[in-house]
Scaffold this motif. Sequence first.
Motif, PDB file in Angstrom:
ATOM      1  N   LYS A  95      -7.824 -61.052 -54.002  1.00 15.05           N
ATOM      2  CA  LYS A  95      -7.560 -60.165 -55.129  1.00 15.05           C
ATOM      3  C   LYS A  95      -7.571 -58.714 -54.709  1.00 15.05           C
ATOM      4  N   ALA A  96      -7.084 -57.881 -55.634  1.00 19.13           N
ATOM      5  CA  ALA A  96      -7.211 -56.439 -55.450  1.00 19.13           C
ATOM      6  C   ALA A  96      -8.692 -56.078 -55.361  1.00 19.13           C
ATOM      7  N   GLU A  97      -8.993 -55.055 -54.579  1.00 15.52           N
ATOM      8  CA  GLU A  97     -10.377 -54.556 -54.420  1.00 15.52           C
ATOM      9  C   GLU A  97     -11.028 -54.264 -55.765  1.00 15.52           C
ATOM     10  N   THR A  98     -10.227 -53.784 -56.721  1.00 16.70           N
ATOM     11  CA  THR A  98     -10.813 -53.361 -57.997  1.00 16.70           C
ATOM     12  C   THR A  98     -11.019 -54.525 -58.965  1.00 16.70           C
ATOM     13  N   ALA A  99     -10.473 -55.710 -58.670  1.00 18.06           N
ATOM     14  CA  ALA A  99     -10.672 -56.854 -59.568  1.00 18.06           C
ATOM     15  C   ALA A  99     -12.089 -57.404 -59.392  1.00 18.06           C
ATOM     16  N   THR A 100     -12.649 -57.978 -60.458  1.00 20.28           N
ATOM     17  CA  THR A 100     -13.978 -58.587 -60.366  1.00 20.28           C
ATOM     18  C   THR A 100     -13.899 -59.818 -59.470  1.00 20.28           C
ATOM     19  N   PRO A 101     -14.723 -59.884 -58.416  1.00 20.59           N
ATOM     20  CA  PRO A 101     -14.654 -61.043 -57.525  1.00 20.59           C
ATOM     21  C   PRO A 101     -15.217 -62.297 -58.181  1.00 20.59           C
ATOM     22  N   SER A 102     -14.756 -63.439 -57.702  1.00 19.12           N
ATOM     23  CA  SER A 102     -15.225 -64.725 -58.213  1.00 19.12           C
ATOM     24  C   SER A 102     -16.453 -65.176 -57.428  1.00 19.12           C
ATOM     25  N   THR A 103     -17.170 -66.121 -58.004  1.00 15.62           N
ATOM     26  CA  THR A 103     -18.199 -66.823 -57.236  1.00 15.62           C
ATOM     27  C   THR A 103     -18.269 -68.254 -57.756  1.00 15.62           C
ATOM     28  N   VAL A 104     -19.237 -69.026 -57.238  1.00 12.76           N
ATOM     29  CA  VAL A 104     -19.288 -70.469 -57.547  1.00 12.76           C
ATOM     30  C   VAL A 104     -19.408 -70.746 -59.045  1.00 12.76           C
ATOM     31  N   LEU A 105     -18.776 -71.835 -59.478  1.00 13.39           N
ATOM     32  CA  LEU A 105     -18.912 -72.302 -60.856  1.00 13.39           C
ATOM     33  C   LEU A 105     -20.306 -72.856 -61.095  1.00 13.39           C
ATOM     34  N   GLY A 106     -20.826 -73.603 -60.138  1.00 14.18           N
ATOM     35  CA  GLY A 106     -22.114 -74.266 -60.321  1.00 14.18           C
ATOM     36  C   GLY A 106     -21.980 -75.487 -61.205  1.00 14.18           C
ATOM     37  N   PRO A 107     -23.027 -76.302 -61.275  1.00 12.69           N
ATOM     38  CA  PRO A 107     -22.925 -77.586 -61.984  1.00 12.69           C
ATOM     39  C   PRO A 107     -23.326 -77.526 -63.453  1.00 12.69           C
ATOM     40  N   PHE A 108     -23.614 -76.349 -64.009  1.00 10.41           N
ATOM     41  CA  PHE A 108     -24.236 -76.304 -65.333  1.00 10.41           C
ATOM     42  C   PHE A 108     -23.315 -75.808 -66.446  1.00 10.41           C
ATOM     43  N   HIS A 109     -22.037 -75.633 -66.134  1.00  6.88           N
ATOM     44  CA  HIS A 109     -21.102 -75.260 -67.186  1.00  6.88           C
ATOM     45  C   HIS A 109     -20.898 -76.439 -68.135  1.00  6.88           C
ATOM     46  N   VAL A 110     -20.783 -76.165 -69.452  1.00  8.38           N
ATOM     47  CA  VAL A 110     -20.340 -77.214 -70.372  1.00  8.38           C
ATOM     48  C   VAL A 110     -19.077 -76.726 -71.073  1.00  8.38           C
ATOM     49  N   ALA A 111     -18.207 -77.660 -71.383  1.00  7.28           N
ATOM     50  CA  ALA A 111     -16.872 -77.287 -71.860  1.00  7.28           C
ATOM     51  C   ALA A 111     -16.877 -76.833 -73.322  1.00  7.28           C
ATOM     52  N   ASP A 112     -17.887 -77.249 -74.096  1.00  4.53           N
ATOM     53  CA  ASP A 112     -17.801 -77.060 -75.545  1.00  4.53           C
ATOM     54  C   ASP A 112     -18.878 -76.127 -76.099  1.00  4.53           C
ATOM     55  N   ALA A 113     -19.147 -75.037 -75.368  1.00  6.37           N
ATOM     56  CA  ALA A 113     -20.135 -74.069 -75.865  1.00  6.37           C
ATOM     57  C   ALA A 113     -19.617 -73.436 -77.162  1.00  6.37           C
ATOM     58  N   PRO A 114     -20.527 -73.034 -78.062  1.00  3.91           N
ATOM     59  CA  PRO A 114     -20.112 -72.541 -79.377  1.00  3.91           C
ATOM     60  C   PRO A 114     -19.449 -71.163 -79.333  1.00  3.91           C
ATOM     61  N   ALA A 115     -18.425 -70.973 -80.142  1.00  7.33           N
ATOM     62  CA  ALA A 115     -17.797 -69.659 -80.326  1.00  7.33           C
ATOM     63  C   ALA A 115     -18.776 -68.766 -81.090  1.00  7.33           C
ATOM     64  N   MET A 116     -18.886 -67.511 -80.677  1.00  5.63           N
ATOM     65  CA  MET A 116     -19.829 -66.585 -81.309  1.00  5.63           C
ATOM     66  C   MET A 116     -19.155 -65.263 -81.603  1.00  5.63           C
ATOM     67  N   GLN A 117     -19.840 -64.475 -82.459  1.00  2.73           N
ATOM     68  CA  GLN A 117     -19.344 -63.149 -82.836  1.00  2.73           C
ATOM     69  C   GLN A 117     -20.036 -62.084 -81.994  1.00  2.73           C
ATOM     70  N   SER A 118     -19.359 -60.970 -81.823  1.00  2.00           N
ATOM     71  CA  SER A 118     -19.955 -59.818 -81.141  1.00  2.00           C
ATOM     72  C   SER A 118     -21.347 -59.541 -81.703  1.00  2.00           C
ATOM     73  N   GLY A 119     -22.311 -59.384 -80.783  1.00  2.00           N
ATOM     74  CA  GLY A 119     -23.660 -59.051 -81.219  1.00  2.00           C
ATOM     75  C   GLY A 119     -24.549 -60.248 -81.482  1.00  2.00           C
ATOM     76  N   ASP A 120     -23.964 -61.444 -81.566  1.00  2.00           N
ATOM     77  CA  ASP A 120     -24.795 -62.649 -81.733  1.00  2.00           C
ATOM     78  C   ASP A 120     -25.721 -62.805 -80.530  1.00  2.00           C
ATOM     79  N   THR A 121     -26.808 -63.564 -80.767  1.00  2.00           N
ATOM     80  CA  THR A 121     -27.661 -63.883 -79.622  1.00  2.00           C
ATOM     81  C   THR A 121     -27.376 -65.309 -79.171  1.00  2.00           C
ATOM     82  N   ILE A 122     -27.382 -65.513 -77.855  1.00  2.00           N
ATOM     83  CA  ILE A 122     -27.215 -66.881 -77.330  1.00  2.00           C
ATOM     84  C   ILE A 122     -28.566 -67.570 -77.160  1.00  2.00           C
ATOM     85  N   SER A 123     -29.665 -66.826 -77.408  1.00  2.00           N
ATOM     86  CA  SER A 123     -30.993 -67.454 -77.341  1.00  2.00           C
ATOM     87  C   SER A 123     -31.288 -68.116 -78.677  1.00  2.00           C
ATOM     88  N   ARG A 124     -31.395 -69.438 -78.660  1.00  2.00           N
ATOM     89  CA  ARG A 124     -31.621 -70.182 -79.903  1.00  2.00           C
ATOM     90  C   ARG A 124     -33.095 -70.445 -80.160  1.00  2.00           C
TER      91      ARG A 124
END
Lengths: 288, 288
Positions: A95-124
């Motif tokens: 990528k271009a130097e100025t683009a955000t670099p990628s890193t590992v996905l890791g094993p803990f992603h889930v496909a169906d995380a809830p949609a949230m609004q700006s300012g919501d907290t993800i801590s339940r």
Amino acid sequence: MSLKTESFDEASATRIVIERNAGCPDPRLREIMAVLVRHLHEAVRELQLTQQEWRGAIDFLTATGQICSDRRQEFILLSDTLGVSMLVDAINHRKAETATPSTVLGPFHVADAPAMQSGDTISRDGRGSPLVVHGAVLDIDGRPIEGATLDVWQTSEDGYYDTQDPTQPDMNLRGVFQSGADGGFWFRSIVPASYPIPSDGPVGRMLKALARHPMRPAHIHFIVSAPGYQPVTTHIFVEGDPYLESDAVFGVKDALVLPFPMVDDTARGERFGVPSRHHEAEVVIRLQ
Amino acid sequence: MSLKTESFDEASATRIVIERNAGCPDPRLREIMAVLVRHLHEAVRELQLTQQEWRGAIDFLTATGQICSDRRQEFILLSDTLGVSMLVDAINHRKAETATPSTVLGPFHVADAPAMQSGDTISRDGRGSPLVVHGAVLDIDGRPIEGATLDVWQTSEDGYYDTQDPTQPDMNLRGVFQSGADGGFWFRSIVPASYPIPSDGPVGRMLKALARHPMRPAHIHFIVSAPGYQPVTTHIFVEGDPYLESDAVFGVKDALVLPFPMVDDTARGERFGVPSRHHEAEVVIRLQ
Ligand SMILES: [Cu+2]
Ligand SMILES: [Fe+3]
Ligand SMILES: [Fe+3]
């Protein structure tokens, strides 16, 4: 035509195996096999591998496969801890130097995380040190990207993902946000913790034999995508974490390490809906 | 000292991983890891491996581990079909030209085959084309070795070992013999058959994708040992077998291919306790 078999020996082995695979109708598979066989044979020759060492390698690979399950992928851990995952990532995300670099996905992603609004907290469950994350999604020339999707996930203050920890509510510390007209987004959370990769299996035993620890420095995962741009799978890391220099999976890049300063400010706390004493982090994601 | 993490990229990846393993207290393990990491990274770089191909490799290795059981070792099959087993064998058994060369052990040896007397038959059900094997165990200068132990095993006429085939008696086509004062030995059996390696798993799918067959040419396995000599794990192959040029596991060596001629001789049949029409093979094993 000779009726004799060509002698399979240290000198001829690699050529004979590659020739045997030459009838493969898929040219890319043929190339992959030829390159793998060549480097694998080279390694065996260079090491003058003993039969006992060969058997040790067979047993290690077998144990690595056998511990894999729906919930665990030990061969990905092996790839991660040998730097192969990050090397494949580098090759596939130039990528271009100025683009955000990628890193590992890791094993803990889930496909169906809830949609949230700006300012919501993800801590339940509200456990942990309060954190406010502000950010913006920009293109590599600094223009805001509206309507980018940010899929975010992180550990608890104890270093566990919700899927690993029955004491956490389902979907704790996960959420999907959209950037606004100015590219901006913000959400509330808690400060993530460093954690060990699963170390009770063959990869853990390998790390121990190599005198390596299994720790990853504290981070928040992001997958950021927007129409017309390459999506980026990345983390932001917490500056000052003791494992930044020795991430077990080689995932740290300087551009991804950010300060998470402690703020003690009643007005800001009230504005963002967090206690006066809280942490803040400022993230800029640049898509190419 | 810089506080910055060294950038992990295509150029630096291999060095960074090898340096991370440099604290390993076992110098041989450190060497093995360094060489494996270097060749593995080289292969990934040379192939410009895509993330989809990487994931395919992870899934292939996982499936290979998961089909392994007490009765099946798919990683050994993988090693065999990539020529790695025979390469390791070659590296570990450099010998005088006149010594009998080694080949793969294979997965069908059992440790407790019955001790037998000269002339006994290893066929416990009498099925198949009768065979007489005569032989001698010599040193590399041609002097007879008395009291050598010969552990022998082979398939049925259908190409199955007893352990694979419930229709065969236990220990069928297995026996342990001793050489006499002149180094000689002989036993009765049946002509072995060519057979496929297990091909219903990941290695079978790989061979199919490579347009390779899974067959091994017909052979009789031997492990021959005697005090003061290096033991040899080897086969004798049946001359004329259609798979001699394309053994799925690369185990054939010219010196191990022997004629198994059909003999039609009533006197010889009576002498050896077989029908007039039978096959004979003459084996000389030379220990170093
Ligand atoms: Cu190499
Ligand atoms: Fe993580
Ligand atoms: Fe066999």
